[in-house]
Design a protein around this motif. Structure first.
Motif, PDB file in Angstrom:
ATOM      1  N   ASP A   1       0.992  -1.211  -0.159  1.00 45.71           N
ATOM      2  CA  ASP A   1      -0.028  -0.002  -0.401  1.00 45.71           C
ATOM      3  C   ASP A   1       1.158   1.417  -0.509  1.00 45.71           C
ATOM      4  N   THR A   2       2.260   1.445   0.314  1.00 47.81           N
ATOM      5  CA  THR A   2       3.164   2.553   0.423  1.00 47.81           C
ATOM      6  C   THR A   2       4.348   2.264  -0.811  1.00 47.81           C
ATOM      7  N   ALA A   3       3.600   1.733  -1.562  1.00 49.04           N
ATOM      8  CA  ALA A   3       4.715   1.275  -2.644  1.00 49.04           C
ATOM      9  C   ALA A   3       4.564   2.743  -3.985  1.00 49.04           C
ATOM     10  N   LYS A   4       4.878   3.468  -4.051  1.00 47.90           N
ATOM     11  CA  LYS A   4       5.253   4.634  -5.157  1.00 47.90           C
ATOM     12  C   LYS A   4       5.901   4.096  -6.733  1.00 47.90           C
ATOM     13  N   GLY A   5       5.083   4.178  -8.041  1.00 50.37           N
ATOM     14  CA  GLY A   5       5.577   3.917  -9.203  1.00 50.37           C
ATOM     15  C   GLY A   5       5.346   2.312  -9.671  1.00 50.37           C
ATOM     16  N   PHE A   6       6.672   2.168  -9.593  1.00 50.34           N
ATOM     17  CA  PHE A   6       7.358   0.664 -10.378  1.00 50.34           C
ATOM     18  C   PHE A   6       7.564  -0.123  -9.090  1.00 50.34           C
ATOM     19  N   GLU A   7       6.800  -1.668  -9.063  1.00 50.05           N
ATOM     20  CA  GLU A   7       7.636  -1.911  -8.347  1.00 50.05           C
ATOM     21  C   GLU A   7       7.669  -3.438  -8.564  1.00 50.05           C
ATOM     22  N   VAL A   8       9.146  -4.386  -8.703  1.00 52.64           N
ATOM     23  CA  VAL A   8       8.733  -5.608  -9.183  1.00 52.64           C
ATOM     24  C   VAL A   8       8.370  -6.397  -8.057  1.00 52.64           C
TER      25      VAL A   8
ATOM     26  N   ARG B   1       5.172 -12.172  -9.663  1.00 47.73           N
ATOM     27  CA  ARG B   1       5.008 -12.103 -11.052  1.00 47.73           C
ATOM     28  C   ARG B   1       5.732 -11.128 -12.200  1.00 47.73           C
ATOM     29  N   TRP B   2       6.621 -11.052 -11.960  1.00 52.32           N
ATOM     30  CA  TRP B   2       7.318 -10.363 -12.817  1.00 52.32           C
ATOM     31  C   TRP B   2       8.247 -11.923 -13.463  1.00 52.32           C
ATOM     32  N   VAL B   3       8.229 -12.713 -13.521  1.00 51.73           N
ATOM     33  CA  VAL B   3       7.687 -13.684 -14.424  1.00 51.73           C
ATOM     34  C   VAL B   3       6.958 -14.221 -15.197  1.00 51.73           C
ATOM     35  N   VAL B   4       5.522 -13.644 -14.893  1.00 48.48           N
ATOM     36  CA  VAL B   4       4.474 -13.719 -16.141  1.00 48.48           C
ATOM     37  C   VAL B   4       4.368 -12.843 -16.783  1.00 48.48           C
ATOM     38  N   GLU B   5       4.459 -11.406 -16.320  1.00 49.11           N
ATOM     39  CA  GLU B   5       4.774 -10.181 -16.902  1.00 49.11           C
ATOM     40  C   GLU B   5       5.641 -10.246 -18.063  1.00 49.11           C
ATOM     41  N   ARG B   6       7.034 -10.271 -17.662  1.00 44.78           N
ATOM     42  CA  ARG B   6       8.069 -11.183 -18.522  1.00 44.78           C
ATOM     43  C   ARG B   6       7.686 -11.547 -20.148  1.00 44.78           C
ATOM     44  N   SER B   7       6.992 -12.642 -19.572  1.00 46.77           N
ATOM     45  CA  SER B   7       6.707 -13.584 -20.609  1.00 46.77           C
ATOM     46  C   SER B   7       5.832 -12.864 -21.330  1.00 46.77           C
ATOM     47  N   PHE B   8       4.570 -12.560 -21.225  1.00 43.72           N
ATOM     48  CA  PHE B   8       3.434 -11.024 -21.475  1.00 43.72           C
ATOM     49  C   PHE B   8       4.892 -10.562 -22.696  1.00 43.72           C
ATOM     50  N   GLY B   9       5.872  -9.936 -22.328  1.00 45.95           N
ATOM     51  CA  GLY B   9       6.049  -8.698 -22.810  1.00 45.95           C
ATOM     52  C   GLY B   9       7.232  -9.616 -24.263  1.00 45.95           C
ATOM     53  N   TRP B  10       7.788 -10.567 -23.404  1.00 45.29           N
ATOM     54  CA  TRP B  10       8.172 -11.803 -25.174  1.00 45.29           C
ATOM     55  C   TRP B  10       7.001 -11.713 -25.900  1.00 45.29           C
ATOM     56  N   PHE B  11       6.067 -12.645 -25.729  1.00 42.27           N
ATOM     57  CA  PHE B  11       5.160 -13.021 -26.457  1.00 42.27           C
ATOM     58  C   PHE B  11       4.511 -11.742 -27.326  1.00 42.27           C
ATOM     59  N   GLY B  12       4.630 -10.167 -26.817  1.00 45.61           N
ATOM     60  CA  GLY B  12       4.057  -9.238 -27.233  1.00 45.61           C
ATOM     61  C   GLY B  12       5.244  -8.602 -28.545  1.00 45.61           C
ATOM     62  N   ARG B  13       6.740  -9.071 -28.637  1.00 41.05           N
ATOM     63  CA  ARG B  13       7.300  -8.952 -29.619  1.00 41.05           C
ATOM     64  C   ARG B  13       7.195  -9.582 -30.866  1.00 41.05           C
ATOM     65  N   CYS B  14       6.162 -11.078 -30.664  1.00 35.21           N
ATOM     66  CA  CYS B  14       5.611 -11.790 -31.929  1.00 35.21           C
ATOM     67  C   CYS B  14       4.620 -11.477 -32.897  1.00 35.21           C
ATOM     68  N   ARG B  15       4.677 -10.951 -34.506  1.00 35.20           N
ATOM     69  CA  ARG B  15       4.313 -10.074 -34.561  1.00 35.20           C
ATOM     70  C   ARG B  15       2.395 -10.062 -34.254  1.00 35.20           C
ATOM     71  N   ARG B  16       2.598 -11.805 -34.703  1.00 31.81           N
ATOM     72  CA  ARG B  16       0.872 -12.300 -34.213  1.00 31.81           C
ATOM     73  C   ARG B  16       0.097 -11.560 -33.216  1.00 31.81           C
ATOM     74  N   LEU B  17       0.925 -11.461 -31.798  1.00 32.80           N
ATOM     75  CA  LEU B  17       0.302 -11.859 -30.448  1.00 32.80           C
ATOM     76  C   LEU B  17       0.144 -10.343 -30.388  1.00 32.80           C
ATOM     77  N   ALA B  18       0.571  -9.423 -31.417  1.00 32.30           N
ATOM     78  CA  ALA B  18       1.224  -7.914 -31.141  1.00 32.30           C
ATOM     79  C   ALA B  18      -0.566  -7.533 -30.464  1.00 32.30           C
ATOM     80  N   LYS B  19      -1.354  -8.329 -31.371  1.00 29.61           N
ATOM     81  CA  LYS B  19      -2.806  -7.162 -31.537  1.00 29.61           C
ATOM     82  C   LYS B  19      -3.783  -8.852 -31.252  1.00 29.61           C
ATOM     83  N   ASP B  20      -5.467  -8.291 -30.880  1.00 26.15           N
ATOM     84  CA  ASP B  20      -5.765  -9.994 -31.079  1.00 26.15           C
ATOM     85  C   ASP B  20      -7.474  -9.525 -31.954  1.00 26.15           C
ATOM     86  N   PHE B  21      -6.897 -10.122 -33.165  1.00 30.13           N
ATOM     87  CA  PHE B  21      -8.397 -10.229 -33.553  1.00 30.13           C
ATOM     88  C   PHE B  21      -9.387 -11.078 -34.072  1.00 30.13           C
ATOM     89  N   GLU B  22      -8.773 -11.725 -33.347  1.00 33.10           N
ATOM     90  CA  GLU B  22     -10.311 -12.737 -33.206  1.00 33.10           C
ATOM     91  C   GLU B  22     -11.471 -12.001 -33.355  1.00 33.10           C
TER      92      GLU B  22
END
Length: 128
Positions: free
Chosen positions: A65-72, A76-97
């Motif tokens: 509750d006292t955190a200000k700004g970004f905090e690791v 949870r950072w493992v999941v967020e990092r993986s989402f970042g890696w997947f976002g580099r793939c052009r097909r996964l950058a947008k959801d067209f379905e």
């Protein structure tokens, strides 16, 4: 990723999480601990998790509750990092379905196989 469900945006995280756990049908009896973010906090998800997988302990990972700004945050950072890696793939950058079943099919196919294979090939090529 072990399992996924695509549902409409009007379903709360805690309700969708209970639905996800109920669809596992004992496929992963080795699971003993589940890390979840603050959206899964509360008695609704806790009772759904206890009903679906009685031996599973749930740990809610949330910001201070006292955190200000970004905090690791731990785990949870493992999941967020993986989402970042997947976002580099052009097909996964947008959801067209337009259909949930199509989105789930691409989630399983593209994120697991294509993006992960691409990452592993890049790592293998760098070490050679």
């Amino acid at each position: 990723m072990l399992h996924a469900i695509v549902h409409p945006a009007d379903v709360q995280d805690r309700d969708g999480g209970g639905l996800l756990l109920n669809t596992l049908f004992g496929r992963f009896p080795f699971l003993t601990k589940l890390f979840a973010d603050g959206g899964y906090q509360g008695p609704v998800f806790a009772s759904a998790a206890a009903h679906a997988m009685p031996g599973l302990s749930v740990e809610i990972v949330k910001r201070s509750d006292t955190a200000k700004g970004f905090e690791v945050l731990p785990k949870r950072w493992v999941v967020e990092r993986s989402f970042g890696w997947f976002g580099r793939c052009r097909r996964l950058a947008k959801d067209f379905e337009n259909l949930n079943r199509t989105a789930l099919a691409f989630l399983r196919l593209a994120s697991i196989r294509l993006a992960s294979i691409r990452l592993m090939l890049r790592r293998l090529c760098q070490t050679a």
